[in-house]
Design a protein around this motif. Sequence first.
Motif, short mmCIF file in Angstrom:
data_model
loop_
_atom_site.label_atom_id
_atom_site.label_comp_id
_atom_site.label_asym_id
_atom_site.label_seq_id
_atom_site.Cartn_x
_atom_site.Cartn_y
_atom_site.Cartn_z
N MET A 1 28.65 23.99 -21.55
CA MET A 1 29.15 22.90 -20.70
C MET A 1 29.12 21.59 -21.49
O MET A 1 28.16 21.28 -22.16
CB MET A 1 28.29 22.78 -19.44
N ASP A 2 30.20 20.81 -21.42
CA ASP A 2 30.31 19.57 -22.18
C ASP A 2 29.38 18.50 -21.61
O ASP A 2 29.17 18.40 -20.41
CB ASP A 2 31.75 19.05 -22.14
N ASN B 1 20.90 14.35 -22.18
CA ASN B 1 22.30 14.72 -22.02
C ASN B 1 22.56 15.11 -20.58
O ASN B 1 21.79 15.88 -19.99
CB ASN B 1 22.66 15.90 -22.94
N VAL B 2 23.62 14.57 -20.01
CA VAL B 2 24.04 14.95 -18.66
C VAL B 2 25.32 15.76 -18.81
O VAL B 2 26.31 15.28 -19.38
CB VAL B 2 24.29 13.72 -17.77
N ARG B 3 25.30 16.97 -18.30
CA ARG B 3 26.43 17.87 -18.46
C ARG B 3 27.50 17.62 -17.40
O ARG B 3 27.19 17.31 -16.25
CB ARG B 3 25.96 19.32 -18.40
N LYS B 4 28.72 17.78 -17.79
CA LYS B 4 29.85 17.58 -16.87
C LYS B 4 29.73 18.52 -15.69
O LYS B 4 29.54 19.72 -15.85
CB LYS B 4 31.16 17.82 -17.61
N ASP C 1 34.86 10.30 -12.48
CA ASP C 1 34.30 11.56 -12.98
C ASP C 1 32.79 11.60 -12.81
O ASP C 1 32.18 12.66 -12.85
CB ASP C 1 34.63 11.72 -14.48
N ILE C 2 32.18 10.41 -12.65
CA ILE C 2 30.73 10.28 -12.58
C ILE C 2 30.35 9.43 -11.37
O ILE C 2 30.98 8.41 -11.11
CB ILE C 2 30.18 9.59 -13.86
N LEU C 3 29.33 9.87 -10.64
CA LEU C 3 28.81 9.11 -9.52
C LEU C 3 27.32 8.87 -9.74
O LEU C 3 26.53 9.81 -9.81
CB LEU C 3 29.03 9.87 -8.21
#
Length: 241
Positions: free
Chosen positions: A1-2, A26-29, A158-160
């Motif tokens: 996962m990216d 790292n936070v994965r998509k 894409d991010i919240l």
Amino acid sequence: MDNIIEIRNCSACYGENKVLEDVSLNVRKGEFLVIIGPSGCGKTTLLKMMNGLVPPSQGEVRVKGECLSECSLAGMRRKIGYAVQGARLFPHMTVEENICYVPGLERKMAKEEKRALACKMLDTVQLPPELAGRFPRQLSGGQKQRVGIARAMAAEPDILLMDEPFGAVDEITRKGLQEELLALQKKTGITVVFITHDIGEAFLLGSRILIMKDGGILQEGTKEELMANPKDRFVKKLLCV
């Protein structure tokens, strides 16, 4: 996962007070990351780093592959939803105007388009369309919080990023909001980073849980991983095991 967010060896100071110390994450998509820890451990500072509200005193923050110190922060923030406790709606704007504020910065919107977007987002958070013309002072606490989430989602980010968004509402409303947020995240695939003080809320929402203490990351993992192998006495107490 990216990875959609990368925190690389970041520290942060307020004056002489060091709030974060050499944090990497790292936070994965598409994941739902919950951050939990005592007051003053650096949770909110870490969250604000993710949209450039707090620049690191050392280290690097990358969002969607871009280094925040080198890109347009205003443009980047429009792609990141941000919801906090109490919603903090603009009091002089109607619900519709609040929801359409960020999309309106991106492009000129006709009156009909604004109304359609507001009604769509109100439906997403299970509020009736007739609330669009009301002002925040005319809403209940739970309604304000839902509108805050609708506003954060309106630009289809894409991010919240969410900083204890349900902390100011009653328990029944909170449970409803938690269920709605989970359903919304599963439906849209949005990446959520969520701060809480409540381990029950963390277990309910998080696909991964990050435990912080004294400006650093103490332990991370799924609910099952943390329960099976708590790192120390502090984590055991937090997890109630």
